[in-house]
Design a protein around this motif. Structure first.
Motif, mmCIF file in Angstrom:
data_model
loop_
_atom_site.group_PDB
_atom_site.id
_atom_site.type_symbol
_atom_site.label_atom_id
_atom_site.label_comp_id
_atom_site.label_asym_id
_atom_site.label_seq_id
_atom_site.Cartn_x
_atom_site.Cartn_y
_atom_site.Cartn_z
ATOM 1 N N ASP A 12 0.853 -1.186 0.000
ATOM 2 C CA ASP A 12 0.000 0.000 0.000
ATOM 3 C C ASP A 12 0.889 1.237 0.000
ATOM 4 O OD1 ASP A 12 -1.950 1.922 0.355
ATOM 5 O OD2 ASP A 12 -2.334 1.431 2.461
ATOM 6 N N ALA A 17 -1.664 11.548 4.203
ATOM 7 C CA ALA A 17 -2.125 10.159 4.126
ATOM 8 C C ALA A 17 -3.560 10.087 4.647
ATOM 9 C CB ALA A 17 -1.201 9.265 4.962
ATOM 10 N N PRO A 18 -4.269 9.019 4.281
ATOM 11 C CA PRO A 18 -3.853 8.031 3.280
ATOM 12 C C PRO A 18 -4.051 8.562 1.867
ATOM 13 C CG PRO A 18 -6.034 7.489 4.111
ATOM 14 C CD PRO A 18 -5.570 8.689 4.895
ATOM 15 N N PHE A 49 0.976 4.288 1.064
ATOM 16 C CA PHE A 49 0.081 4.862 2.069
ATOM 17 C C PHE A 49 0.122 6.382 2.112
ATOM 18 C CE2 PHE A 49 -0.578 6.285 6.493
ATOM 19 C CZ PHE A 49 -1.915 5.921 6.631
ATOM 20 N N TYR A 87 -0.271 0.805 9.004
ATOM 21 C CA TYR A 87 0.844 1.761 9.050
ATOM 22 C C TYR A 87 1.358 1.895 10.481
ATOM 23 C CZ TYR A 87 3.405 6.167 8.310
ATOM 24 O OH TYR A 87 4.369 7.155 8.251
ATOM 25 N N ARG A 104 -5.882 0.699 6.873
ATOM 26 C CA ARG A 104 -4.658 1.263 6.312
ATOM 27 C C ARG A 104 -3.873 2.008 7.386
ATOM 28 N NH1 ARG A 104 -5.815 4.609 1.051
ATOM 29 N NH2 ARG A 104 -3.573 4.221 0.711
#
Length: 955
Positions: free
Chosen positions: A506, A522-523, A508, A712, A708
């Protein structure tokens, strides 16, 4: 005078007059069993009597097995079963012929009771014979496989003999007198046969003419494997794969194209490495015995047949060299001796049915009918409960390097088992970031998927109504061997298909200023930041394990080649590159590799699978199941950029790196092994002053935003540690706050992880309360685990003990419904035991001696639980040394302190090797930093055009 003599009447004159009836003739008596049927009856009764004796023996063994749960069937039992089949088939025609003729003679007899009993007797005899025929599988004629039909036929065949005997007695009681003396004689004969069969039952043909290693049990070291007798197993017994194919063609075909089949000297990569190990051992020790470490898993046929120890062993032309892991190699294993790995199992020479090795096609046919007619013994011999466990796979997929191999010390090698055990996938790990709806309790769930099959061993595994078998190709990730050996395309395709969706990458976010603490955008998607020409950014790429129950990457971690392939373009211009390749397939050494870089004592990389030289890892970039890693890439936007910037990231996998390929294929070899893209992400970012980017296609769906952020945060948490890396923990905290703002309890729970790692215990307690009170709440077992750790560190030991006990007992109904069992998490057990030890020290004075000992004994129990799961656990041995010292048991304390010294890492020995390698390998030195930033504009980067990006000062 009239004649008064009577005269016969004249029929013509008197039509009614007739002659007198002739005298009555009796109908000729036909005996129900005449002389012609006597001999047939004798045959029927004789064969039936033999069958009764034979059946009593067979049933006795069956009952004994049912009662004890043990297997008593053996070679003699199968011989007696063959006799049963022969006698059963032999009696069919005589019974039918006798029954028809006997009924013909006796059907109209006035003794109706005897007739009715006789008809019932014949009917039940036919049921007996018919059910036996249904159970007898005869190729091309009879092959009833429906388990319900077979079960019905079996019980009919078991019950009907008793009914036959009862009806026979009723039939004879209604007719001629029973000859009880004859019956008694047969009973005596039966008793004699029974004694003889008991004596023969104790014989084992495998013990005839066996040969054992001259060194006895010592022969197997340093492999931990054993044969059940301590003797060799004949090579031809280990290599009966063609025998197996007769009933299991689909399974055999998959196995024949699987990597297990090519585990040994028939594998060109392994051949090179094991030759070097044998060569080093012979030059160093004067023999090749150290290479037995490899043989217990890779070379079972030459190893257990005694050929492996020959220093002059022909590893190409010897018949056993090409065997690999045969069917027998796995299916003849009878016991997993311990969870230590290193082939710690017991294997026996399997007991086959009669004529299994015969060269006669007819006798081979007879053998197949025996197996099909009585498959239970075959199944018990070759498929045991242990074969369905993860511990069985761990015997070879968990490794340590013994002193006999490296002449140094015990070292942990590859280990699929422990990371699986401590994961959420197994349902045993208490510290997992994610948990599945249901625990997966064995490796075969993923690596042996079900296939539709007409094999004899196929069965109904579900309600689909389709017969299936387990895939014995064991699809996984070895895409090298099918390529090197020229296998059909479907073989590699099955591995590729298996790898679909196991990983995710990803893109991100991006950080301004190309700094770890820069402003994060982000994201990415749906919102996209506008990049400024002439500026620098950090691209944050997150790698996440998905469908995986062990570390990524695993197995040959030192030679697996997994890397991030990053291309940054602006229009037709390449402005950033990492992970590029040369024409001969070599990957840029400055790429981010998801591997373990392992060194020898001199600081040289272990680059040719030379296990005997392994000393210390320089870095370990593996990712646990259900976890993530973030890779930072510096991206410089050239001042003259006039088009949007596209960042394309691929997670690439190739089984062997180019260095290793050149070892076993030659110094000029091109690495043309297949490259599999495990995951891919792509994003186009607008640039100030440039046209807006065109709308992108949908591509792969993005995971939920909270996930996500969570992934992270997990990746930053895993990188966070001491020194400068604490900055990553602050970033992780902020990421988890975003998770909380998106309505997930994972945010607060994972902030508690951060706080515990930083020593902020009060903040951790507050976060755990927040996670528990959230709607929906965080998993209560996770809250209990981290609460227990916080209480332990705060000195609230009784509360910590209660939390750990609730976990060991898995008290939550939801966890039980999902088949979780946290009592197998040895990290939990170690913390529990350590807390009990700390609690014992609060019981001071003679008046509290009993309580003190109670806590210490409880601590011993928990650490022993750990050692039952992981006998080489250094933490458990260290703590047992302390506990036994407190108990005054000096001998036990010294024993465990000694084992702790054996199993703990040798930190002092690492410094020279690591420093030496870092000095001569700048790329590896860079990758081994606590925080690594990979430069997408590095001069000399493979596939980056000269002048493709504006340079900055320094590297």
């Amino acid at each position: 005078m009239a004649d008064e003599t009577p005269r016969p009447p004249d029929p013509a004159a008197d039509p009614s007059a007739t002659s007198a009836p002739p005298p009555h003739r009796r109908k000729r008596y036909v005996p129900a069993v005449g002389p012609r049927l006597q001999w047939l009856l004798a045959v029927v009764l004789g064969v039936f009597a033999l069958l009764v004796v034979n059946s009593v023996y067979l049933v006795s063994v069956t009952i004994a097995e049912w009662w004890s749960g043990l297997t008593y069937q053996n070679f003699f039992y199968i011989c007696m079963f063959l006799v049963h089949l022969v006698l059963g088939l032999a009696i069919v025609l005589p019974v039918v012929v006798f029954g028809i003729l006997h009924i013909k003679n006796a059907y109209n007899r006035p003794n109706r009771r005897a007739v009715r009993a006789g008809i019932a007797l014949l009917t039940m005899s036919l049921v007996l014979l018919g059910s036996g025929i249904v159970l007898t599988r005869i190729e091309g004629l009879i092959d009833v496989r429906d388990p319900r039909v077979r079960s019905t036929a079996y019980w009919m065949h078991v019950i009907s003999p008793v009914v036959v005997v009862w009806l026979f007695i009723l039939h004879r009681l209604a007719g001629k007198r029973i000859r009880w003396r004859t019956g008694g004689a047969w009973a005596g004969i039966a008793a004699g046969f029974a004694l003889g069969m008991l004596l023969l039952h104790s014989q084992d043909p495998r013990s005839w003419n066996v040969e054992g290693p001259a060194s006895g049990e010592q022969y197997f070291f340093p492999s931990l494997s054993r044969t059940s007798t301590g003797q060799f197993i004949p090579a031809d017994t280990m290599m009966m794969d063609q025998y197996c194919i007769q009933c299991h063609p689909d399974i055999h075909d998959k196995w024949a194209h699987g990597v297990h089949r090519f585990s040994s000297f028939n594998n060109p990569a392994y051949l090179f490495s094991v030759r070097e190990t044998r060569k080093v051992a012979r030059e160093r020790d004067g023999d090749v015995q150290a290479a037995r470490f490899c043989a217990g898993c890779h070379d079972p046929v030459p190893f257990f047949s005694g050929a492996f120890d020959d220093p002059e062993f022909d590893d190409v032309n010897h018949p056993t060299a090409q065997a690999g892991i045969t069917c027998t190699s796995c299916h003849a294993i009878t016991h997993v001796n311990s969870p230590r790995g290193n082939s710690d199992y017991t294997i026996e020479e399997p007991l086959h049915y009669p004529f299994a090795r015969s060269d006669s096609s007819f006798l081979q046919w007879v053998n197949r009918q025996l197996v099909k007619g009585k498959p239970e013994f075959h199944k018990k011999t070759f498929l045991k409960p242990l074969h369905k466990t993860a511990e069985f796979c761990a015997t070879c997929h968990k490794v340590h390097l013994p002193e006999e191999l490296n002449h140094y010390k015990w070292l942990r090698g590859q280990n699929h088992y422990d990371p699986y055990l401590l994961s959420g996938v197994s349902g045993h790990g208490v510290a997992s970031f994610y948990y599945p709806p249901k625990a997966t309790h064995n490796c075969s769930k993923c690596h042996m998927p079900l296939l539709e099959s007409a094999d004899f061993g196929a069965r109904y595994f579900d309600d689909s109504g389709v017969l299936q078998v387990h895939d014995h190709q064991f699809p996984s990730a070895n895409t090298a061997i099918p390529h090197l050996l020229g296998m059909p395309d479907w073989v590699n395709e099955s591995h590729r298909k298996f790898l679909d969706g196991v990983m995710r990458v990803d893109i991100f976010g991006v950080k301004e200023g190309a700094r770890i603490d820069g402003t994060l955008h982000a994201p990415l998607r749906p919102n996209l930041p506008v990049l400024a020409p002439g500026s620098s950014y950090l691209v944050e790429a997150v790698i996440r394990t998905l469908k995986m129950g062990h570390l990524f990457t695993q197995g040959t971690v030192d030679s697996n080649e997994v890397w991030l392939d990053v291309t940054v373009t602006s229009g037709d211009r390449v402005i950033g590159r990492s992970g590029g390749q040369t024409e001969d397939g070599e990957v840029d050494p400055w790429s981010h590799f998801v591997n373990v870089l392992v060194l020898d004592r001199e600081g040289n990389r272990i680059d040719r699978r030379n296990a005997q030289d392994i000393f210390v890892p320089l870095y370990n970039h593996q990712i646990p199941p259900g976890a993530a890693d973030v890779v930072h890439f510096r991206m410089d936007v050239p001042p003259d950029t006039r088009a949007p910037i596209t960042i394309d990231v691929k997670l690439q996998y190739r089984k062997f790196d180019t260095t290793y390929v050149r070892y076993f294929q030659g110094p000029d070899a091109m690495n043309d092994l297949p490259i599999v893209t495990l995951a891919h992400d792509r994003v186009t970012l607008p640039v100030r002053g440039a046209p807006a980017p065109a709308a992108e296609g949908e591509g792969a769906p993005l995971p939920p935003e909270w996930q996500r952020w969570n992934d992270y945060g997990i990746s930053l948490l895993r990188k966070g540690g001491g020194g400068s890396a604490k900055g990553e923990l602050r970033q992780a905290e902020e990421a988890f706050r975003e998770v909380g703002r998106l309505g997930r309890p994972d945010g607060a729970l994972n902030r508690a992880r951060v706080y515990l790692k930083e020593g902020r215990l009060d903040d951790a307690v507050v976060a755990l309360r927040e996670a528990s009170a959230h709607d929906p709440p965080a998993p209560p077992w996770s809250v209990a685990w981290f609460t227990g750790l916080a209480n332990q560190q705060n000195g609230h030991l009784d509360d910590a003990i209660e939390s750990f006990l609730s976990l060991v007992e898995t008290r939550w109904q939801d966890a039980q419904d999902r088949e979780f069992d946290f009592s197998q998490d040895y990290n939990l057990l170690n913390e529990f035991g350590h807390t009990l030890y700390l609690r014992s020290r609060l019981e001071r004075g003679e008046e509290n001696a009993a309580n003190r000992e109670l806590f210490l004994r409880s601590a011993v129990e928990r650490f022993e639980q750990t050692l039952a799961i992981d006998p080489e656990n250094a933490t458990a041995h260290y703590n047992l040394g302390l506990v036994y010292a407190e108990l005054g048991e000096t001998e036990a304390s010294n024993h465990h302190h000694g084992l702790h010294a054996k199993y703990k890492p040798d930190d002092n020995a690492r410094d020279y090797a690591i420093a030496a390698h870092r000095a001569k390998n700048p790329a590896a030195d860079h990758a081994a930093e606590s925080i690594v930033i990979y430069d997408l504009g590095r001069p000399g980067a493979y596939e980056l055009p000269v002048g493709g990006a504006t340079r900055r000062e320094g590297r």
